[in-house]
Design a protein around this motif. Structure first.
Motif, PDB file in Angstrom:
ATOM      1  N   ALA A 184       0.550  -1.152  -0.115  1.00 30.55           N
ATOM      2  CA  ALA A 184       0.063   0.038   0.227  1.00 30.55           C
ATOM      3  C   ALA A 184       1.545   1.297  -0.504  1.00 30.55           C
ATOM      4  O   ALA A 184       2.072   1.553   0.441  1.00 30.55           O
ATOM      5  CB  ALA A 184      -0.876  -0.218   0.990  1.00 30.55           C
ATOM      6  N   ASN A 185       0.178   2.481  -0.167  1.00 29.35           N
ATOM      7  CA  ASN A 185       1.416   3.235  -0.129  1.00 29.35           C
ATOM      8  C   ASN A 185       0.650   5.003   0.680  1.00 29.35           C
ATOM      9  O   ASN A 185       0.322   5.685  -0.215  1.00 29.35           O
ATOM     10  CB  ASN A 185       1.146   3.836  -1.610  1.00 29.35           C
ATOM     11  CG  ASN A 185       2.022   5.108  -1.686  1.00 29.35           C
ATOM     12  OD1 ASN A 185       3.529   4.824  -0.883  1.00 29.35           O
ATOM     13  ND2 ASN A 185       1.765   6.081  -3.163  1.00 29.35           N
ATOM     14  N   TYR A 186       0.387   4.608   1.881  1.00 31.00           N
ATOM     15  CA  TYR A 186      -1.115   5.407   1.968  1.00 31.00           C
ATOM     16  C   TYR A 186      -0.357   6.114   3.421  1.00 31.00           C
ATOM     17  O   TYR A 186       1.013   6.002   2.985  1.00 31.00           O
ATOM     18  CB  TYR A 186      -1.446   5.032   3.518  1.00 31.00           C
ATOM     19  CG  TYR A 186      -3.271   4.203   2.824  1.00 31.00           C
ATOM     20  CD1 TYR A 186      -3.899   4.889   2.631  1.00 31.00           C
ATOM     21  CD2 TYR A 186      -3.002   3.070   2.511  1.00 31.00           C
ATOM     22  CE1 TYR A 186      -5.148   4.275   2.279  1.00 31.00           C
ATOM     23  CE2 TYR A 186      -4.033   2.401   1.970  1.00 31.00           C
ATOM     24  CZ  TYR A 186      -5.003   3.027   1.639  1.00 31.00           C
ATOM     25  OH  TYR A 186      -6.349   2.139   1.350  1.00 31.00           O
ATOM     26  N   LYS A 187      -0.236   7.607   3.034  1.00 28.38           N
ATOM     27  CA  LYS A 187       0.820   8.726   3.494  1.00 28.38           C
ATOM     28  C   LYS A 187       0.180   9.293   5.188  1.00 28.38           C
ATOM     29  O   LYS A 187       0.243   9.544   5.708  1.00 28.38           O
ATOM     30  CB  LYS A 187       0.403   9.967   3.322  1.00 28.38           C
ATOM     31  CG  LYS A 187       1.551  10.916   2.982  1.00 28.38           C
ATOM     32  CD  LYS A 187       1.413  12.485   2.418  1.00 28.38           C
ATOM     33  CE  LYS A 187       2.019  13.081   2.772  1.00 28.38           C
ATOM     34  NZ  LYS A 187       3.573  13.962   2.426  1.00 28.38           N
ATOM     35  N   LEU A 188       2.026   9.016   6.027  1.00 26.08           N
ATOM     36  CA  LEU A 188       1.603   9.573   7.081  1.00 26.08           C
ATOM     37  C   LEU A 188       1.128  10.990   7.148  1.00 26.08           C
ATOM     38  O   LEU A 188       1.888  12.028   7.400  1.00 26.08           O
ATOM     39  CB  LEU A 188       2.963   8.697   8.206  1.00 26.08           C
ATOM     40  CG  LEU A 188       2.705   9.223   9.594  1.00 26.08           C
ATOM     41  CD1 LEU A 188       2.181   8.520  10.494  1.00 26.08           C
ATOM     42  CD2 LEU A 188       4.335   9.173   9.745  1.00 26.08           C
ATOM     43  N   PRO A 189       0.351  11.008   8.113  1.00 24.93           N
ATOM     44  CA  PRO A 189      -0.762  12.201   8.413  1.00 24.93           C
ATOM     45  C   PRO A 189       1.135  13.287   9.189  1.00 24.93           C
ATOM     46  O   PRO A 189       2.170  13.009   9.939  1.00 24.93           O
ATOM     47  CB  PRO A 189      -1.356  12.152   8.747  1.00 24.93           C
ATOM     48  CG  PRO A 189      -1.248  10.463   9.200  1.00 24.93           C
ATOM     49  CD  PRO A 189      -0.741   9.903   8.608  1.00 24.93           C
ATOM     50  N   LYS A 190       1.081  14.283   9.793  1.00 23.76           N
ATOM     51  CA  LYS A 190       2.156  15.557  10.020  1.00 23.76           C
ATOM     52  C   LYS A 190       1.717  14.626  11.924  1.00 23.76           C
ATOM     53  O   LYS A 190       0.868  15.109  11.921  1.00 23.76           O
ATOM     54  CB  LYS A 190       2.202  16.866   9.901  1.00 23.76           C
ATOM     55  CG  LYS A 190       2.503  17.019   8.750  1.00 23.76           C
ATOM     56  CD  LYS A 190       3.899  16.673   8.424  1.00 23.76           C
ATOM     57  CE  LYS A 190       3.983  17.066   6.934  1.00 23.76           C
ATOM     58  NZ  LYS A 190       5.941  17.074   6.523  1.00 23.76           N
ATOM     59  N   ILE A 191       2.949  14.654  12.337  1.00 28.96           N
ATOM     60  CA  ILE A 191       2.562  13.930  13.619  1.00 28.96           C
ATOM     61  C   ILE A 191       3.474  15.116  14.862  1.00 28.96           C
ATOM     62  O   ILE A 191       3.107  15.606  15.536  1.00 28.96           O
ATOM     63  CB  ILE A 191       3.573  12.548  14.026  1.00 28.96           C
ATOM     64  CG1 ILE A 191       2.360  11.797  12.853  1.00 28.96           C
ATOM     65  CG2 ILE A 191       3.328  12.125  15.403  1.00 28.96           C
ATOM     66  CD1 ILE A 191       1.232  11.538  13.193  1.00 28.96           C
ATOM     67  N   ASN A 192       4.750  15.907  14.328  1.00 30.25           N
ATOM     68  CA  ASN A 192       5.119  16.711  15.057  1.00 30.25           C
ATOM     69  C   ASN A 192       5.437  15.822  16.308  1.00 30.25           C
ATOM     70  O   ASN A 192       5.038  15.474  17.020  1.00 30.25           O
ATOM     71  CB  ASN A 192       4.711  17.911  16.157  1.00 30.25           C
ATOM     72  CG  ASN A 192       4.627  18.693  14.097  1.00 30.25           C
ATOM     73  OD1 ASN A 192       3.580  18.579  13.541  1.00 30.25           O
ATOM     74  ND2 ASN A 192       5.787  19.306  15.070  1.00 30.25           N
ATOM     75  N   TYR A 193       7.373  15.073  15.996  1.00 33.32           N
ATOM     76  CA  TYR A 193       7.501  13.731  16.940  1.00 33.32           C
ATOM     77  C   TYR A 193       9.027  13.666  17.153  1.00 33.32           C
ATOM     78  O   TYR A 193       9.889  13.501  16.129  1.00 33.32           O
ATOM     79  CB  TYR A 193       6.986  13.124  16.857  1.00 33.32           C
ATOM     80  CG  TYR A 193       7.488  11.928  18.278  1.00 33.32           C
ATOM     81  CD1 TYR A 193       6.256  11.985  19.418  1.00 33.32           C
ATOM     82  CD2 TYR A 193       8.134  11.053  18.420  1.00 33.32           C
ATOM     83  CE1 TYR A 193       6.710  10.933  19.926  1.00 33.32           C
ATOM     84  CE2 TYR A 193       8.855  10.581  19.569  1.00 33.32           C
ATOM     85  CZ  TYR A 193       7.870  10.259  20.606  1.00 33.32           C
ATOM     86  OH  TYR A 193       8.167   9.295  21.893  1.00 33.32           O
ATOM     87  N   ILE A 194       9.568  14.356  18.564  1.00 29.47           N
ATOM     88  CA  ILE A 194      10.933  14.668  18.038  1.00 29.47           C
ATOM     89  C   ILE A 194      11.561  13.257  17.678  1.00 29.47           C
ATOM     90  O   ILE A 194      11.208  12.149  18.364  1.00 29.47           O
ATOM     91  CB  ILE A 194      11.699  15.618  19.567  1.00 29.47           C
ATOM     92  CG1 ILE A 194      11.442  16.911  18.865  1.00 29.47           C
ATOM     93  CG2 ILE A 194      13.035  15.859  19.596  1.00 29.47           C
ATOM     94  CD1 ILE A 194      11.090  17.561  21.049  1.00 29.47           C
ATOM     95  N   GLY A 195      12.603  13.558  17.115  1.00 27.23           N
ATOM     96  CA  GLY A 195      13.643  11.945  17.249  1.00 27.23           C
ATOM     97  C   GLY A 195      12.303  10.944  15.711  1.00 27.23           C
ATOM     98  O   GLY A 195      12.679   9.845  15.685  1.00 27.23           O
ATOM     99  N   ASN A 196      11.596  11.392  15.367  1.00 29.80           N
ATOM    100  CA  ASN A 196      10.631  10.989  14.083  1.00 29.80           C
ATOM    101  C   ASN A 196      11.633  10.495  12.873  1.00 29.80           C
ATOM    102  O   ASN A 196      11.845  10.477  12.878  1.00 29.80           O
ATOM    103  CB  ASN A 196       9.221  11.508  14.102  1.00 29.80           C
ATOM    104  CG  ASN A 196       7.975  10.290  13.421  1.00 29.80           C
ATOM    105  OD1 ASN A 196       7.997   9.419  13.808  1.00 29.80           O
ATOM    106  ND2 ASN A 196       6.851  10.906  12.947  1.00 29.80           N
ATOM    107  N   LYS A 197      11.074   9.150  12.869  1.00 31.61           N
ATOM    108  CA  LYS A 197      11.840   8.242  11.657  1.00 31.61           C
ATOM    109  C   LYS A 197      10.544   8.485  10.298  1.00 31.61           C
ATOM    110  O   LYS A 197      11.157   8.115   9.484  1.00 31.61           O
ATOM    111  CB  LYS A 197      12.005   6.223  12.578  1.00 31.61           C
ATOM    112  CG  LYS A 197      13.263   6.577  13.281  1.00 31.61           C
ATOM    113  CD  LYS A 197      14.553   6.564  12.198  1.00 31.61           C
ATOM    114  CE  LYS A 197      15.648   6.817  13.351  1.00 31.61           C
ATOM    115  NZ  LYS A 197      15.495   7.136  15.094  1.00 31.61           N
ATOM    116  N   GLU A 198      10.575   9.432  10.315  1.00 29.27           N
ATOM    117  CA  GLU A 198       9.477   9.506   9.046  1.00 29.27           C
ATOM    118  C   GLU A 198      10.061   9.037   7.488  1.00 29.27           C
ATOM    119  O   GLU A 198       9.821   8.713   7.006  1.00 29.27           O
ATOM    120  CB  GLU A 198       8.660  10.760   8.782  1.00 29.27           C
ATOM    121  CG  GLU A 198       7.978  11.150   7.531  1.00 29.27           C
ATOM    122  CD  GLU A 198       7.049  12.138   7.847  1.00 29.27           C
ATOM    123  OE1 GLU A 198       5.920  12.469   7.229  1.00 29.27           O
ATOM    124  OE2 GLU A 198       6.964  13.175   8.710  1.00 29.27           O
TER     125      GLU A 198
END
Length: 336
Positions: free
Chosen positions: A2-16
């Protein structure tokens, strides 16, 4: 895949920005994985996209709600109409008093009035609707705060929310800090709804201490670790813990952020992980005080270790560090 997009989370150190690379280096292409320190859900979300059965865990409720809304949730969304019901809520003084400690700490009293209505509404919702709204509330709370974290003192919050000061100092007015919570929530609603999908598995999300989560998850193919290493931006309870306090969802967990106890707890984690998983995948950035080479000996005691690396710049890094940061990944095949 699948190719769903992660929405904006704002998480320090996030591995996006690294999640695809992390998953590309997983030793298996299907199966059951445990994301032990899931944080902002980026690795769990990529794994869900790729069709893994995902178990996500984090000790913070602020992360738990994000993962419940986006990883475990298969189909439940929220409408603007459902959220706007908060406008008609009359919160009693006792409920409002529960979060009055945030006044002149993170937000102005009038903003706490709005926030109390939104949190009250979220607690009246059932199932994944509750977690989805709370994930949106979390995002709105972070967007309104300078540096996107909850441990900035009130004096600096006021200074940095002054749009003229911000413009003079940084060339940006950052008007979004002064937007109502509901504006942020409605702005992000569509992207959060669009990120909800069914990958054909019963994915699970826990809010547990890491050792307890390994036992709770049971047998998996891969355990992924991105723990809060000492001497990094690791104060996640400080960054986001006030959200947990609002909902009275703090739990006890082992603090491994100091160098004094990290290696002892790390050994416990790896030893237990080896009993429940075929593989361990663990991330470490070279800016950490405990360098990756110091952990290899411990890892090699439990299995065959392969090291991957990739140049990566974290947004919060200084200019000098930006030129030196390497993301390192160890893939461990446990001895059986």
């Amino acid at each position: 895949m699948a190719n769903y997009k992660l929405p904006k989370i704002n998480y320090i150190g996030n591995k996006e920005k690294l999640s695809k690379w992390v998953l590309d280096n997983f030793p298996v292409e299907q199966g059951r994985i445990l994301d032990l320190f899931a944080g902002g859900s980026s690795v769990s979300f990529e794994a869900k996209n790729r069709g893994f059965e995902v178990v996500s865990n984090d000790a913070l409720y602020s992360s738990f709600v994000v993962n419940k809304a986006l990883i475990e949730n298969k189909s439940v969304t929220l409408s603007e109409k459902e959220i706007l019901k908060f406008e008609d809520i009359n919160v009693d003084s006792e409920y409002r008093q529960k979060i009055s400690w945030l006044e002149n700490d993170l937000y102005h009293p009038s903003e706490i009035d709005e926030l109390s209505k939104l949190t009250y509404l979220s607690e009246q919702l059932k199932g994944y609707k509750k977690y989805l709204l709370q994930a949106l509330i979390r995002r709105a709370m972070i967007r309104k705060l300078p540096y996107s974290r909850m441990n900035i003192d009130w004096k600096n919050i006021l200074k940095l929310r002054d749009e003229e000061y911000s413009y003079e100092k940084y060339g940006r007015r950052r008007a979004y800090h002064n937007e109502p919570f509901i504006n942020h929530i409605l702005h992000d609603l569509a992207s959060y709804n669009a990120a909800i999908f069914d990958n054909g598995h019963k994915n699970k999300v826990y809010q547990l201490d890491a050792l307890s989560a390994i036992k709770k998850a049971g047998k998996v193919n891969v355990i992924y670790l991105d723990p809060p290493y000492p001497s990094t931006m690791n104060n996640y309870a400080g960054f986001y813990g006030k959200f947990d306090q609002i909902f009275d969802k703090e739990i006890e967990y082992q603090d491994i952020t100091s160098g004094d106890n990290f290696l002892y707890y790390f050994d416990q984690l790896i030893d237990l992980a080896s009993k429940y998983s075929d593989y361990l995948v663990i991330s470490l950035n070279t800016s950490g005080k405990i360098m990756f080479e110091n952990l290899v000996d411990r890892l090699s005691f439990y299995g065959q270790v392969e090291i991957k690396q990739k140049k990566h710049n974290y947004q919060i890094s200084g200019k000098e560090a930006k030129n030196k940061n390497m993301e390192l990944l160890a893939v461990v095949k446990f001895y059986k």
